[in-house]
Write an enzyme that holds these catalytic residues in place. Structure first.
Site, mmCIF file in Angstrom:
data_model
loop_
_atom_site.group_PDB
_atom_site.id
_atom_site.type_symbol
_atom_site.label_atom_id
_atom_site.label_comp_id
_atom_site.label_asym_id
_atom_site.label_seq_id
_atom_site.Cartn_x
_atom_site.Cartn_y
_atom_site.Cartn_z
ATOM 1 N N HIS A 12 49.959 29.815 22.946
ATOM 2 C CA HIS A 12 50.116 30.160 24.362
ATOM 3 C C HIS A 12 49.933 31.656 24.563
ATOM 4 C CE1 HIS A 12 52.636 30.499 28.210
ATOM 5 N NE2 HIS A 12 51.444 30.056 28.526
ATOM 6 N N SER A 47 50.453 25.865 29.696
ATOM 7 C CA SER A 47 51.568 26.678 30.192
ATOM 8 C C SER A 47 52.850 25.880 30.286
ATOM 9 C CB SER A 47 51.301 27.146 31.630
ATOM 10 O OG SER A 47 50.162 27.891 31.722
ATOM 11 N N ASN A 65 57.705 31.356 29.936
ATOM 12 C CA ASN A 65 57.634 30.673 31.237
ATOM 13 C C ASN A 65 58.946 30.002 31.629
ATOM 14 O OD1 ASN A 65 55.062 31.521 31.703
ATOM 15 N ND2 ASN A 65 54.064 29.566 31.240
ATOM 16 N N GLU A 108 52.728 33.087 21.962
ATOM 17 C CA GLU A 108 53.744 32.099 21.588
ATOM 18 C C GLU A 108 53.058 31.027 20.727
ATOM 19 O OE1 GLU A 108 56.944 32.269 25.245
ATOM 20 O OE2 GLU A 108 55.290 30.864 25.459
HETATM 21 N N1 CAA Z 1 40.602 43.704 30.179
HETATM 22 C C1 CAA Z 1 40.606 44.929 29.609
HETATM 23 N N2 CAA Z 1 41.410 45.941 30.022
HETATM 24 C C2 CAA Z 1 42.221 45.695 31.076
HETATM 25 C C3 CAA Z 1 42.266 44.430 31.726
HETATM 26 C C4 CAA Z 1 41.402 43.408 31.231
HETATM 27 N N3 CAA Z 1 41.362 42.181 31.779
HETATM 28 N N4 CAA Z 1 43.180 44.500 32.725
HETATM 29 C C5 CAA Z 1 43.695 45.745 32.707
HETATM 30 N N5 CAA Z 1 43.120 46.473 31.721
HETATM 31 C C6 CAA Z 1 43.431 47.858 31.332
HETATM 32 C C7 CAA Z 1 42.776 48.872 32.219
HETATM 33 O O1 CAA Z 1 41.578 49.316 31.671
HETATM 34 C C8 CAA Z 1 43.816 49.978 32.294
HETATM 35 O O2 CAA Z 1 43.647 50.916 31.260
HETATM 36 P P1 CAA Z 1 43.579 52.496 31.555
HETATM 37 O O3 CAA Z 1 44.100 52.706 32.927
HETATM 38 O O4 CAA Z 1 44.420 53.094 30.488
HETATM 39 O O5 CAA Z 1 42.132 52.794 31.426
HETATM 40 C C9 CAA Z 1 45.140 49.341 31.988
HETATM 41 O O6 CAA Z 1 44.849 48.048 31.508
HETATM 42 C C10 CAA Z 1 45.982 49.281 33.216
HETATM 43 O O7 CAA Z 1 45.307 48.544 34.223
HETATM 44 P P2 CAA Z 1 45.410 48.840 35.777
HETATM 45 O O8 CAA Z 1 45.515 50.304 36.027
HETATM 46 O O9 CAA Z 1 44.316 48.063 36.454
HETATM 47 O O10 CAA Z 1 46.738 48.116 36.282
HETATM 48 P P3 CAA Z 1 48.201 48.093 35.682
HETATM 49 O O11 CAA Z 1 48.631 49.378 35.126
HETATM 50 O O12 CAA Z 1 49.048 47.425 36.714
HETATM 51 O O13 CAA Z 1 48.092 47.065 34.454
HETATM 52 C C11 CAA Z 1 48.480 44.807 33.884
HETATM 53 C C12 CAA Z 1 47.594 45.800 34.629
HETATM 54 C C13 CAA Z 1 48.308 44.994 32.378
HETATM 55 C C14 CAA Z 1 47.966 43.433 34.285
HETATM 56 C C15 CAA Z 1 49.994 45.033 34.276
HETATM 57 O O14 CAA Z 1 50.123 45.093 35.677
HETATM 58 C C16 CAA Z 1 50.901 43.936 33.771
HETATM 59 O O15 CAA Z 1 51.285 43.911 32.619
HETATM 60 N N6 CAA Z 1 51.287 42.985 34.673
HETATM 61 C C17 CAA Z 1 52.125 41.855 34.318
HETATM 62 C C18 CAA Z 1 51.282 40.775 33.691
HETATM 63 C C19 CAA Z 1 52.097 39.601 33.238
HETATM 64 O O16 CAA Z 1 53.310 39.531 33.333
HETATM 65 N N7 CAA Z 1 51.379 38.596 32.706
HETATM 66 C C20 CAA Z 1 51.967 37.361 32.278
HETATM 67 C C21 CAA Z 1 51.776 36.329 33.341
HETATM 68 S S1 CAA Z 1 52.509 34.783 32.901
HETATM 69 C C22 CAA Z 1 51.355 34.060 31.906
HETATM 70 O O17 CAA Z 1 50.292 34.540 31.640
HETATM 71 C C23 CAA Z 1 51.764 32.763 31.288
HETATM 72 C C24 CAA Z 1 51.465 31.525 32.025
HETATM 73 O O18 CAA Z 1 51.392 30.498 31.348
HETATM 74 C C25 CAA Z 1 51.312 31.456 33.511
HETATM 75 P P1 NAD Z 2 40.724 28.170 34.916
HETATM 76 O O1 NAD Z 2 40.718 27.229 36.072
HETATM 77 O O2 NAD Z 2 40.414 29.612 35.143
HETATM 78 O O3 NAD Z 2 39.656 27.634 33.799
HETATM 79 C C1 NAD Z 2 39.591 26.315 33.348
HETATM 80 C C2 NAD Z 2 38.151 26.026 32.893
HETATM 81 O O4 NAD Z 2 38.127 24.765 32.216
HETATM 82 C C3 NAD Z 2 37.138 25.941 34.038
HETATM 83 O O5 NAD Z 2 36.081 26.841 33.789
HETATM 84 C C4 NAD Z 2 36.640 24.476 33.985
HETATM 85 O O6 NAD Z 2 35.265 24.350 34.326
HETATM 86 C C5 NAD Z 2 36.903 24.112 32.542
HETATM 87 N N1 NAD Z 2 37.068 22.683 32.294
HETATM 88 C C6 NAD Z 2 37.816 21.800 33.004
HETATM 89 N N2 NAD Z 2 37.758 20.588 32.421
HETATM 90 C C7 NAD Z 2 36.968 20.718 31.312
HETATM 91 C C8 NAD Z 2 36.549 19.809 30.288
HETATM 92 N N3 NAD Z 2 36.931 18.526 30.289
HETATM 93 N N4 NAD Z 2 35.745 20.274 29.300
HETATM 94 C C9 NAD Z 2 35.337 21.566 29.288
HETATM 95 N N5 NAD Z 2 35.718 22.467 30.229
HETATM 96 C C10 NAD Z 2 36.525 22.041 31.228
HETATM 97 O O7 NAD Z 2 42.138 27.989 34.213
HETATM 98 P P2 NAD Z 2 43.008 29.054 33.346
HETATM 99 O O8 NAD Z 2 43.867 29.846 34.266
HETATM 100 O O9 NAD Z 2 42.098 29.716 32.388
HETATM 101 O O10 NAD Z 2 43.987 28.051 32.567
HETATM 102 C C11 NAD Z 2 43.559 27.271 31.453
HETATM 103 C C12 NAD Z 2 44.766 26.754 30.695
HETATM 104 O O11 NAD Z 2 45.567 27.863 30.272
HETATM 105 C C13 NAD Z 2 45.706 25.844 31.495
HETATM 106 O O12 NAD Z 2 46.265 24.887 30.633
HETATM 107 C C14 NAD Z 2 46.782 26.827 31.986
HETATM 108 O O13 NAD Z 2 48.004 26.200 32.274
HETATM 109 C C15 NAD Z 2 46.905 27.745 30.782
HETATM 110 N N6 NAD Z 2 47.427 29.108 31.049
HETATM 111 C C16 NAD Z 2 47.147 29.763 32.227
HETATM 112 C C17 NAD Z 2 47.645 31.075 32.423
HETATM 113 C C18 NAD Z 2 47.364 31.841 33.703
HETATM 114 O O14 NAD Z 2 48.035 32.862 33.968
HETATM 115 N N7 NAD Z 2 46.406 31.452 34.522
HETATM 116 C C19 NAD Z 2 48.396 31.693 31.421
HETATM 117 C C20 NAD Z 2 48.635 31.003 30.202
HETATM 118 C C21 NAD Z 2 48.159 29.702 30.042
#
Ligand code: CAA
Ligand code: NAD
Length: 302
Positions: free
Chosen positions: A158, A137, A208, A170
């Site tokens: 990503h 991330s 991000n 990405e």
């Molecule tokens: N697997 C399969 N289907 C899923 C699911 C999953 N894990 N999660 C949700 N769904 C489906 C559900 O079945 C549902 O479908 P129907 O209602 O049409 O049957 C639909 O998605 C909507 O789900 P919910 O009603 O539970 O909830 P929602 O409408 O709020 O949608 C969401 C859920 C898609 C997560 C939406 O809230 C959303 O887009 N949220 C923002 C998520 C976001 O911004 N993510 C990026 C985070 S940053 C990141 O990931 C990067 C990083 O590095 C940290």
């Molecule tokens: P998580 O904690 O849910 O899962 C990580 C897994 O890796 C665990 O099951 C752990 O047992 C395993 N692990 C740790 N060290 C290991 C090793 N040496 N060999 C094999 N397995 C090992 O974490 P996550 O949220 O799935 O994130 C994983 C990666 O994805 C991170 O780099 C995170 O920054 C990135 N990421 C996270 C998100 C998010 O929204 N959580 C979104 C995009 C990218």
């Protein structure tokens, strides 16, 4: 655009076998979308219970997908779930699992030393043509891949949480990623049904870099006492069209992950105001309140 319209297997004549390392939140989703695109998938984790949890998580996510796709056909739902699950194998052994891989996607814990150690093991065991990628991330690819002997096959994939639902991928290239590697990673992204964007090896890539400072700016707004958390969340959902407000989203991503990302950037760029840590977030993480996954973060989920 040239590859549009071709079947998945034709697009990916070079990528048949995908190994996903890390069976957590992200790795299980990446395995699911890869198997759904008819690729053979091995999921590796050092922890057997993480693999068991991933198996259950993938199955229940597939059931949600199948229910929507084949609303009134229970047989078709079961067939879809089992055909995807059949393409996914689980393992605790990294070296064995990458031997036949055309593409390795690392999704383990966001820790530079652990990632570097893993990539040395992957490079030693994989074929000389295997594409090696990270789902990081926030870490720099140049840092993660520092000790790789062949950096031309290394790039970033990503994904976003929840992987089966989020349409973006990405694709990240660093200075040494070859054009051929980058092109193949873009094709893989399209084959698994994602829209791809090209990113450079800069902090937070595109999403991000914009999203994480926005989440922290919401925290600062709250910390100044300018608005309540529910009001900020409602405002951004109804006033800006976001599916979740910033506090709901932080809880969804994981407050520990948010903190890890920001602390890393703050250390690297101490003068950047957009990368300022939040005392409130720090205190919640210290108390073990890491968001949805722990049952409590900014909000309670129990
Ligand atoms: N697997 C399969 N289907 C899923 C699911 C999953 N894990 N999660 C949700 N769904 C489906 C559900 O079945 C549902 O479908 P129907 O209602 O049409 O049957 C639909 O998605 C909507 O789900 P919910 O009603 O539970 O909830 P929602 O409408 O709020 O949608 C969401 C859920 C898609 C997560 C939406 O809230 C959303 O887009 N949220 C923002 C998520 C976001 O911004 N993510 C990026 C985070 S940053 C990141 O990931 C990067 C990083 O590095 C940290
Ligand atoms: P998580 O904690 O849910 O899962 C990580 C897994 O890796 C665990 O099951 C752990 O047992 C395993 N692990 C740790 N060290 C290991 C090793 N040496 N060999 C094999 N397995 C090992 O974490 P996550 O949220 O799935 O994130 C994983 C990666 O994805 C991170 O780099 C995170 O920054 C990135 N990421 C996270 C998100 C998010 O929204 N959580 C979104 C995009 C990218």
């Amino acid at each position: 655009a040239a590859v549009r319209g071709l079947s998945t297997t034709a697009q990916l004549s070079k990528i048949n076998n995908v190994t996903v390392i890390g069976a957590g939140l992200m790795g299980s989703g990446i395995a699911q979308v890869s198997a759904n695109a008819k690729l053979n998938v091995v999921v590796v984790d050092s922890n057997q219970s993480a693999l068991d949890k991933a198996q259950k998580g993938i199955e229940s996510s597939l059931q949600r997908v199948a229910k929507k796709k084949h609303a009134d056909d229970a047989k078709a739902q079961t067939a879809l779930v089992s055909s995807v699950l059949d393409r996914i194998k689980m393992s605790t052994n990294v070296s064995d699992s990458v031997k036949d891989a055309d593409l390795v996607i690392e999704a383990i814990v966001e820790n530079i030393d652990i990632k570097r150690k893993l990539f040395a093991e992957v490079e030693a065991a994989a074929k000389p043509t295997t594409l090696i990628t990270t789902n990081t991330s926030s870490l720099r690819l140049a840092d993660i891949g520092l000790n790789l002997k062949d950096k031309t096959r290394f790039g970033g994939l990503h994904f976003f949480n929840p992987v089966p639902m989020m349409k973006l991928l990405e694709v990240v290239r660093h200075n040494d990623t070859s054009d051929d590697t980058f092109q193949k990673l873009m094709e893989y992204g399209k084959a698994v049904g994602k829209t791809t964007v090209a990113c450079k090896d800069t902090p937070g890539f595109i999403v991000n870099r914009l999203l994480v400072p926005y989440m922290f700016e919401a925290l600062r707004l709250y910390e100044r006492g300018d608005a309540s958390m529910p009001d900020i969340d409602v405002a951004m959902k109804l006033g800006a069209g976001y599916p979740m407000g910033p506090f709901e989203l932080s809880d969804y991503v994981g407050l520990d992950t948010c903190k890890f990302i920001m602390d890393g950037w703050h250390k690297q760029y101490p003068d950047e105001v957009a990368f300022k840590p939040s005392p409130l977030l720090d205190s919640l993480v210290d108390a073990g309140k890491t968001g949805r996954k722990s049952g409590e973060g900014f909000y309670k989920y129990k």
